[in-house]
Motif scaffolding. Structure first.
Motif, PDB file in Angstrom:
ATOM      1  N   TYR A  32      32.779  44.404  40.340  1.00  0.00           N
ATOM      2  CA  TYR A  32      32.134  43.254  40.979  1.00  0.00           C
ATOM      3  C   TYR A  32      33.216  42.396  41.634  1.00  0.00           C
ATOM      4  O   TYR A  32      34.402  42.517  41.323  1.00  0.00           O
ATOM      5  CB  TYR A  32      31.403  42.387  39.951  1.00  0.00           C
ATOM      6  CG  TYR A  32      30.229  43.033  39.255  1.00  0.00           C
ATOM      7  CD1 TYR A  32      28.948  42.967  39.786  1.00  0.00           C
ATOM      8  CD2 TYR A  32      30.399  43.671  38.030  1.00  0.00           C
ATOM      9  CE1 TYR A  32      27.858  43.532  39.135  1.00  0.00           C
ATOM     10  CE2 TYR A  32      29.322  44.248  37.371  1.00  0.00           C
ATOM     11  CZ  TYR A  32      28.054  44.167  37.931  1.00  0.00           C
ATOM     12  OH  TYR A  32      26.989  44.729  37.276  1.00  0.00           O
ATOM     13  N   HIS A  33      32.776  41.473  42.509  1.00  0.00           N
ATOM     14  CA  HIS A  33      33.703  40.518  43.114  1.00  0.00           C
ATOM     15  C   HIS A  33      33.313  39.075  42.817  1.00  0.00           C
ATOM     16  O   HIS A  33      34.124  38.284  42.364  1.00  0.00           O
ATOM     17  CB  HIS A  33      33.774  40.710  44.634  1.00  0.00           C
ATOM     18  CG  HIS A  33      34.517  41.932  45.049  1.00  0.00           C
ATOM     19  ND1 HIS A  33      33.928  43.148  45.220  1.00  0.00           N
ATOM     20  CD2 HIS A  33      35.831  42.118  45.327  1.00  0.00           C
ATOM     21  CE1 HIS A  33      34.841  44.043  45.576  1.00  0.00           C
ATOM     22  NE2 HIS A  33      35.999  43.444  45.653  1.00  0.00           N
ATOM     23  N   ARG A  34      32.059  38.722  43.118  1.00  0.00           N
ATOM     24  CA  ARG A  34      31.662  37.315  43.016  1.00  0.00           C
ATOM     25  C   ARG A  34      30.274  37.183  42.413  1.00  0.00           C
ATOM     26  O   ARG A  34      29.483  38.127  42.428  1.00  0.00           O
ATOM     27  CB  ARG A  34      31.611  36.675  44.423  1.00  0.00           C
ATOM     28  CG  ARG A  34      32.862  36.819  45.224  1.00  0.00           C
ATOM     29  CD  ARG A  34      32.813  35.953  46.470  1.00  0.00           C
ATOM     30  NE  ARG A  34      32.786  34.540  46.129  1.00  0.00           N
ATOM     31  CZ  ARG A  34      33.015  33.553  46.991  1.00  0.00           C
ATOM     32  NH1 ARG A  34      33.289  33.855  48.257  1.00  0.00           N
ATOM     33  NH2 ARG A  34      32.975  32.290  46.616  1.00  0.00           N
ATOM     34  N   PHE A  90      36.039  42.372  37.573  1.00  0.00           N
ATOM     35  CA  PHE A  90      35.839  41.507  38.746  1.00  0.00           C
ATOM     36  C   PHE A  90      37.150  41.440  39.511  1.00  0.00           C
ATOM     37  O   PHE A  90      38.186  41.104  38.941  1.00  0.00           O
ATOM     38  CB  PHE A  90      35.452  40.087  38.321  1.00  0.00           C
ATOM     39  CG  PHE A  90      34.000  39.930  37.954  1.00  0.00           C
ATOM     40  CD1 PHE A  90      33.076  39.506  38.898  1.00  0.00           C
ATOM     41  CD2 PHE A  90      33.564  40.190  36.669  1.00  0.00           C
ATOM     42  CE1 PHE A  90      31.737  39.358  38.570  1.00  0.00           C
ATOM     43  CE2 PHE A  90      32.226  40.045  36.325  1.00  0.00           C
ATOM     44  CZ  PHE A  90      31.311  39.635  37.279  1.00  0.00           C
ATOM     45  N   ASP A  91      37.128  41.719  40.809  1.00  0.00           N
ATOM     46  CA  ASP A  91      38.350  41.701  41.609  1.00  0.00           C
ATOM     47  C   ASP A  91      38.519  40.389  42.370  1.00  0.00           C
ATOM     48  O   ASP A  91      37.527  39.741  42.740  1.00  0.00           O
ATOM     49  CB  ASP A  91      38.327  42.838  42.637  1.00  0.00           C
ATOM     50  CG  ASP A  91      38.769  44.170  42.017  1.00  0.00           C
ATOM     51  OD1 ASP A  91      38.807  44.268  40.781  1.00  0.00           O
ATOM     52  OD2 ASP A  91      39.074  45.095  42.788  1.00  0.00           O
ATOM     53  N   ASP A  92      39.746  40.031  42.613  1.00  0.00           N
ATOM     54  CA  ASP A  92      40.211  39.004  43.554  1.00  0.00           C
ATOM     55  C   ASP A  92      40.548  37.656  42.905  1.00  0.00           C
ATOM     56  O   ASP A  92      41.615  37.142  43.122  1.00  0.00           O
ATOM     57  CB  ASP A  92      39.255  38.791  44.741  1.00  0.00           C
ATOM     58  CG  ASP A  92      39.119  40.046  45.601  1.00  0.00           C
ATOM     59  OD1 ASP A  92      39.959  40.951  45.454  1.00  0.00           O
ATOM     60  OD2 ASP A  92      38.171  40.120  46.389  1.00  0.00           O
ATOM     61  N   GLY A  93      39.591  37.068  42.126  1.00  0.00           N
ATOM     62  CA  GLY A  93      39.905  35.785  41.458  1.00  0.00           C
ATOM     63  C   GLY A  93      39.084  34.603  41.920  1.00  0.00           C
ATOM     64  O   GLY A  93      39.563  33.459  41.881  1.00  0.00           O
ATOM     65  N   GLY A 214      46.484  42.805  37.421  1.00  0.00           N
ATOM     66  CA  GLY A 214      47.160  42.560  38.695  1.00  0.00           C
ATOM     67  C   GLY A 214      46.381  43.096  39.886  1.00  0.00           C
ATOM     68  O   GLY A 214      45.679  44.118  39.780  1.00  0.00           O
ATOM     69  N   HIS A 215      46.516  42.408  41.028  1.00  0.00           N
ATOM     70  CA  HIS A 215      45.820  42.829  42.263  1.00  0.00           C
ATOM     71  C   HIS A 215      46.699  42.436  43.454  1.00  0.00           C
ATOM     72  O   HIS A 215      46.190  42.060  44.491  1.00  0.00           O
ATOM     73  CB  HIS A 215      44.467  42.119  42.302  1.00  0.00           C
ATOM     74  CG  HIS A 215      43.443  42.737  43.219  1.00  0.00           C
ATOM     75  ND1 HIS A 215      43.260  44.085  43.372  1.00  0.00           N
ATOM     76  CD2 HIS A 215      42.518  42.150  44.031  1.00  0.00           C
ATOM     77  CE1 HIS A 215      42.275  44.306  44.226  1.00  0.00           C
ATOM     78  NE2 HIS A 215      41.810  43.147  44.657  1.00  0.00           N
ATOM     79  N   THR A 216      48.009  42.518  43.271  1.00  0.00           N
ATOM     80  CA  THR A 216      49.063  42.128  44.236  1.00  0.00           C
ATOM     81  C   THR A 216      49.092  40.613  44.474  1.00  0.00           C
ATOM     82  O   THR A 216      48.405  39.853  43.783  1.00  0.00           O
ATOM     83  CB  THR A 216      48.934  42.841  45.612  1.00  0.00           C
ATOM     84  OG1 THR A 216      47.829  42.307  46.322  1.00  0.00           O
ATOM     85  CG2 THR A 216      48.814  44.343  45.452  1.00  0.00           C
ATOM     86  N   THR A 218      49.099  39.176  48.106  1.00  0.00           N
ATOM     87  CA  THR A 218      48.304  38.806  49.281  1.00  0.00           C
ATOM     88  C   THR A 218      47.195  39.806  49.618  1.00  0.00           C
ATOM     89  O   THR A 218      46.553  39.690  50.646  1.00  0.00           O
ATOM     90  CB  THR A 218      49.210  38.677  50.528  1.00  0.00           C
ATOM     91  OG1 THR A 218      49.736  39.981  50.860  1.00  0.00           O
ATOM     92  CG2 THR A 218      50.358  37.715  50.291  1.00  0.00           C
ATOM     93  N   HIS A 219      47.008  40.823  48.752  1.00  0.00           N
ATOM     94  CA  HIS A 219      45.915  41.785  48.949  1.00  0.00           C
ATOM     95  C   HIS A 219      46.104  42.690  50.180  1.00  0.00           C
ATOM     96  O   HIS A 219      45.189  42.846  51.001  1.00  0.00           O
ATOM     97  CB  HIS A 219      44.592  41.014  49.056  1.00  0.00           C
ATOM     98  CG  HIS A 219      43.375  41.797  48.637  1.00  0.00           C
ATOM     99  ND1 HIS A 219      42.854  42.801  49.417  1.00  0.00           N
ATOM    100  CD2 HIS A 219      42.581  41.720  47.547  1.00  0.00           C
ATOM    101  CE1 HIS A 219      41.774  43.298  48.809  1.00  0.00           C
ATOM    102  NE2 HIS A 219      41.590  42.666  47.666  1.00  0.00           N
ATOM    103  N   PRO A 220      47.274  43.319  50.324  1.00  0.00           N
ATOM    104  CA  PRO A 220      47.458  44.246  51.454  1.00  0.00           C
ATOM    105  C   PRO A 220      46.907  45.641  51.141  1.00  0.00           C
ATOM    106  O   PRO A 220      46.716  45.987  49.977  1.00  0.00           O
ATOM    107  CB  PRO A 220      48.986  44.322  51.567  1.00  0.00           C
ATOM    108  CG  PRO A 220      49.457  44.148  50.161  1.00  0.00           C
ATOM    109  CD  PRO A 220      48.480  43.232  49.468  1.00  0.00           C
ATOM    110  N   GLY A 340      35.050  45.644  52.678  1.00  0.00           N
ATOM    111  CA  GLY A 340      35.045  45.289  51.270  1.00  0.00           C
ATOM    112  C   GLY A 340      36.422  44.845  50.809  1.00  0.00           C
ATOM    113  O   GLY A 340      37.421  45.168  51.426  1.00  0.00           O
ATOM    114  N   ALA A 341      36.482  44.111  49.691  1.00  0.00           N
ATOM    115  CA  ALA A 341      37.757  43.585  49.225  1.00  0.00           C
ATOM    116  C   ALA A 341      38.174  44.245  47.925  1.00  0.00           C
ATOM    117  O   ALA A 341      39.112  43.879  47.337  1.00  0.00           O
ATOM    118  CB  ALA A 341      37.655  42.086  49.043  1.00  0.00           C
TER     119      ALA A 341
HETATM  120 ZN   LIG Z   1      40.258  42.923  46.095  1.00  0.00          ZN
END
Ligand SMILES: [Zn+2]
Length: 341
Positions: A32-34, A90-93, A214-216, A218-220, A340-341
């Motif tokens: 999931y993301h959000r 959940f990805d991204d934060g 971890g997810h880097t 800046t998300h490259p 997608g992110a």
């Molecule tokens: Zn992401």
């Protein structure tokens, strides 16, 4: 109709029906993301908190929800799954996952893993390009990309987002530079990126339900650039949160986003396991640095159940399609997304 085609259709149909009806077994990691309360976020990456709750109840009926670390141990231990095991990520934060998610994780006893891209936590005015792209597309103004103008129709907007996403991900140019060239005159940039802050993440890490991954920075797309961000992001999280960061999620996470160098860098940075966005169940003994996930956004609970029963919507759909097309069905399924992110 050729006999081999008929055989394929029959076996595809039987496979799908039997998998969709029997008790599922496997290691499923949900992506999931959000979360949202009323209105979905424009990027299409959110699921409503109510729907997430119902999906978790269904997950608990179909299998057992476990921490990602337990699942990694079972896959590493080559233990064939005796039932369906489910881990939630959940990805991204984003902040909405804290405000709407934490009370749910606690109430439903759902352990989750957050994968955080630290640049967006460090600077709340840094809006990820995929969010801004949808904001720009929603303005209704004419948009230009590489000499082509895109009008306000839904199809043209979709085409613009798709083409711009490919450029932002894979051109090797800093996305902030690309975005500067895409904003129409008069477009007002959002003041905040909607991400959590460090204090919120520390609180989540102390809740007992959340592991940080971890997810880097800046998300490259790591196949293009940013390999050093794998360890940098890990270090930043460990410094700020005071926890050991053991798992990694490749940004975007499709096959073309993950080079062999990225896998090696993730292992070298000290991650025990890494997750992708490639769809499907994991099996005992699978490569821990390329674990598959099943991706969710929107409100399609029937898809959610089908995915948890079949392990792979793309494969399930193509097999079902093969079955249906043999019965005279028509049409094309396109389940891929570029943004997608
Ligand atoms: Zn992401």
């Amino acid at each position: 109709m050729a006999l081999s085609k008929m055989n394929r259709i029959i076996s595809g149909g039987l496979w799908f029906v039997s998998r969709a009806r029997s008790a599922p077994k496997g290691y499923a990691i949900l992506l999931y993301h959000r979360l949202h309360e009323k209105d979905p976020c424009p990027s299409g990456l959110s699921v409503s908190a109510g729907e997430f709750e119902r999906q978790m109840e269904l997950a608990a009926r179909l299998g057992r929800v476990v921490p990602l670390s337990d699942m990694v141990s079972m896959v590493r231990g080559r233990r064939s799954p005796d039932r369906l095991y489910i881990a939630v990520t959940f990805d991204d934060g984003y902040e909405d996952v804290l405000s709407l998610g934490l009370p749910l994780f606690r109430r439903l006893s759902v352990p989750v893993t957050f994968f955080i891209s630290t640049a967006f936590i460090d600077d709340c005015s840094r809006v990820p390009w995929w969010d801004e792209l949808h904001g720009i597309a929603a303005t209704g103004r004419a948009l230009g990309l590489d000499g082509i103008e895109y009008g306000p129709s839904r199809e043209e907007r979709k085409e613009f987002i798709c083409r711009a996403s490919l450029k932002l991900k894979y051109s090797g140019v800093d996305p902030r530079v690309v975005m500067a060239g895409l904003r129409p005159a008069g477009y007002k940039r959002p003041e905040s990126n909607g991400f959590a802050d460090w204090e919120g993440l520390r609180k989540a890490a102390r809740s007992g339900y959340v592991e940080m991954g971890g997810h880097t920075v800046t998300h490259p797309a790591l196949s293009i650039s940013g390999l050093s961000e794998i360890s940098e992001g890990k270090r930043r999280l460990e410094d700020e949160l005071g926890v050991k960061v053991r798992f990694f999620s490749y940004p975007f996470g499709e096959k073309r986003d993950i080079s062999q160098e990225a896998v090696i860098a993730a292992r070298k940075a000290g991650f025990l396991a890494a997750v992708t966005s490639q769809s499907g169940f994991n099996r005992a003994g699978d490569d821990l640095m390329r674990l598959r996930r099943i991706k969710f956004s929107g409100e399609r609970r029937a898809d959610f159940e089908t995915n948890l029963r079949t392990g792979d919507i793309k494969r399930g759909i193509s097999r079902a399609y093969s079955f249906l097309s043999g019965l005279g069905g028509a049409g094309r399924f396109d389940v891929s997304r570029a943004d997608g992110a």
